[in-house]
Design an enzyme around this catalytic site. Structure first.
Site, PDB file in Angstrom:
ATOM      1  N   CYS A   1      39.362  31.161  35.326  1.00 11.01           N
ATOM      2  CA  CYS A   1      38.371  32.155  34.631  1.00 11.01           C
ATOM      3  C   CYS A   1      37.018  31.527  34.817  1.00 11.01           C
ATOM      4  O   CYS A   1      36.854  30.304  34.923  1.00 11.01           O
ATOM      5  CB  CYS A   1      38.499  31.912  33.122  1.00 11.01           C
ATOM      6  SG  CYS A   1      37.458  33.053  32.222  1.00 11.01           S
TER       7      CYS A   1
ATOM      8  N   HIS B   1      42.763  40.970  32.139  1.00 11.49           N
ATOM      9  CA  HIS B   1      42.163  39.693  32.077  1.00 11.49           C
ATOM     10  C   HIS B   1      40.381  39.999  31.485  1.00 11.49           C
ATOM     11  O   HIS B   1      40.047  39.425  30.440  1.00 11.49           O
ATOM     12  CB  HIS B   1      41.675  39.101  33.319  1.00 11.49           C
ATOM     13  CG  HIS B   1      41.042  37.631  33.161  1.00 11.49           C
ATOM     14  ND1 HIS B   1      41.627  36.512  33.272  1.00 11.49           N
ATOM     15  CD2 HIS B   1      39.655  37.670  32.925  1.00 11.49           C
ATOM     16  CE1 HIS B   1      40.629  35.546  33.182  1.00 11.49           C
ATOM     17  NE2 HIS B   1      39.571  36.274  33.063  1.00 11.49           N
ATOM     18  N   GLU B   2      39.922  41.139  32.060  1.00 11.05           N
ATOM     19  CA  GLU B   2      38.560  41.488  31.467  1.00 11.05           C
ATOM     20  C   GLU B   2      38.559  41.915  30.123  1.00 11.05           C
ATOM     21  O   GLU B   2      37.701  41.634  29.251  1.00 11.05           O
ATOM     22  CB  GLU B   2      37.750  42.493  32.369  1.00 11.05           C
ATOM     23  CG  GLU B   2      37.643  42.002  33.986  1.00 11.05           C
ATOM     24  CD  GLU B   2      37.510  40.469  33.989  1.00 11.05           C
ATOM     25  OE1 GLU B   2      37.896  39.870  34.947  1.00 11.05           O
ATOM     26  OE2 GLU B   2      36.409  40.121  33.290  1.00 11.05           O
TER      27      GLU B   2
ATOM     28  N   HIS C   1      38.744  39.499  27.450  1.00 16.58           N
ATOM     29  CA  HIS C   1      37.474  38.800  26.992  1.00 16.58           C
ATOM     30  C   HIS C   1      36.752  40.109  25.950  1.00 16.58           C
ATOM     31  O   HIS C   1      35.949  39.124  25.168  1.00 16.58           O
ATOM     32  CB  HIS C   1      36.719  38.830  28.302  1.00 16.58           C
ATOM     33  CG  HIS C   1      36.965  37.635  29.305  1.00 16.58           C
ATOM     34  ND1 HIS C   1      36.808  36.336  28.608  1.00 16.58           N
ATOM     35  CD2 HIS C   1      37.074  37.517  30.593  1.00 16.58           C
ATOM     36  CE1 HIS C   1      36.941  35.442  29.651  1.00 16.58           C
ATOM     37  NE2 HIS C   1      37.248  36.068  30.613  1.00 16.58           N
TER      38      HIS C   1
HETATM   39  O1  LIG Z   1      36.676  37.290  33.354  1.00 13.91           O
HETATM   40  C1  LIG Z   1      36.513  36.986  34.756  1.00 13.91           C
HETATM   41  N1  LIG Z   1      36.517  36.048  35.352  1.00 13.91           N
HETATM   42  O2  LIG Z   1      36.751  34.918  34.556  1.00 13.91           O
HETATM   43  C2  LIG Z   1      36.606  35.882  36.777  1.00 13.91           C
HETATM   44  C3  LIG Z   1      38.182  35.765  37.237  1.00 13.91           C
HETATM   45  C4  LIG Z   1      38.894  37.103  36.951  1.00 13.91           C
HETATM   46  C5  LIG Z   1      40.280  36.923  37.503  1.00 13.91           C
HETATM   47  C6  LIG Z   1      40.800  35.865  37.089  1.00 13.91           C
HETATM   48  C7  LIG Z   1      42.699  36.234  37.181  1.00 13.91           C
HETATM   49  C8  LIG Z   1      42.465  37.940  37.243  1.00 13.91           C
HETATM   50  C9  LIG Z   1      41.093  38.094  37.011  1.00 13.91           C
HETATM   51  C10 LIG Z   1      37.911  35.427  38.700  1.00 13.91           C
HETATM   52  O3  LIG Z   1      37.614  36.409  39.545  1.00 13.91           O
HETATM   53  N2  LIG Z   1      38.298  33.940  39.357  1.00 13.91           N
HETATM   54  N3  LIG Z   1      38.773  33.362  38.249  1.00 13.91           N
HETATM   55  C11 LIG Z   1      38.435  31.806  38.707  1.00 13.91           C
HETATM   56  C12 LIG Z   1      38.785  31.571  39.901  1.00 13.91           C
HETATM   57  C13 LIG Z   1      38.087  32.232  40.868  1.00 13.91           C
HETATM   58  C14 LIG Z   1      38.529  34.088  40.502  1.00 13.91           C
HETATM   59  C15 LIG Z   1      39.594  34.499  41.160  1.00 13.91           C
HETATM   60  O4  LIG Z   1      40.634  34.203  40.289  1.00 13.91           O
HETATM   61  N4  LIG Z   1      39.554  35.299  42.399  1.00 13.91           N
HETATM   62  C16 LIG Z   1      40.710  35.521  43.031  1.00 13.91           C
HETATM   63  C17 LIG Z   1      42.009  35.272  42.476  1.00 13.91           C
HETATM   64  C18 LIG Z   1      43.131  36.061  43.311  1.00 13.91           C
HETATM   65  C19 LIG Z   1      42.613  36.700  44.380  1.00 13.91           C
HETATM   66  C20 LIG Z   1      41.416  36.775  44.789  1.00 13.91           C
HETATM   67  N5  LIG Z   1      40.223  36.401  43.904  1.00 13.91           N
HETATM   68 NI    NI Z   2      37.620  35.434  32.763  1.00 15.75          NI
END
Ligand SMILES: O=CN(O)C[C@@H](CC1CCCC1)C(=O)N1NCCC[C@H]1C(=O)Nc1ccccn1
Ligand code: NI
Length: 183
Positions: free
Chosen positions: A110, A153-154, A157
């Protein structure tokens, strides 16, 4: 533009609030914020821009993460047919879901959590979401796979739920009570 400085981290109370419904049509201010949230995802997924501004790549962003306690989310990912989903949504709601659950191999992260938290995060395998788009259209999305996980996940939040709340054994409702006196 939104940068990591605008993203609040765990411990900030806004992450634990239930975000308010957006009364539609959205105000210009709300439209601007939601547009910037979508832009954050675009910028963060462009290697050069992400590098230049120190952006952590994101596939989703919820308004509470930028300290705006309103029911608005942005998502930029691909669906199960590898079609791009790039959306800013008001008041997204899961209207139905599968009994079957799934989880992201290797767990979730996250942008508001600056640490690794191990463990499977159970999510519904398939969901039906109703929402209003940035452009003002009411839509219904049928999602499965990774896209379904992102939306859950969103939307969590918006209800003050962090991904690690759902990891087995982290039940937020079971406050640790002092051991009972042995009778
Ligand atoms: O609330 C919204 N957030 O916190 C951003 C989160 C949302 C995702 C987390 C899991 C499902 C939705 C986010 O995008 N990340 N979390 C931190 C690390 C980078 C990134 C990520 O997981 N990227 C990713 C993962 C798999 C494949 C491709 N890309
Ligand atoms: Ni998040």
């Amino acid at each position: 533009m939104i940068t990591m400085d605008d993203i609040i981290r765990e411990g900030h109370p806004t992450l634990r609030k239930r975000a308010e419904e957006v009364s539609l049509p959205a105000s210009n201010e709300e439209k601007k914020i939601l547009q910037k949230m979508v832009e954050y995802l675009i910028h963060s997924q462009d290697e050069e821009t992400a590098e230049k501004y120190g952006l952590r790549p994101g596939v989703g962003l919820a308004a509470p993460q930028i300290n705006v306690s309103k029911r608005m989310i942005a998502v930029r990912t691909h669906d199960h047919n590898d079609e791009l989903i790039e959306l800013g949504l008001y008041n997204p709601k899961i209207v139905s879901h599968s009994v079957e659950t799934t989880y992201l191999e290797g767990g979730e992260g996250c942008l508001s959590v600056d640490r690794m938290v191990e463990g499977e995060v159970p999510r519904y395998a398939r969901i039906k979401v109703k929402a209003t788009t940035l452009e003002g259209d009411e839509i219904t999305l049928r999602l499965k796979g990774f896209a379904a996980i992102v939306f859950q996940h969103e939307i969590d939040h918006l209800n003050g739920i962090m991904f690690y709340d759902r990891i087995e054994g982290n039940d937020p409702h079971k406050q640790s009570l002092p051991p009972k006196e042995v009778m």
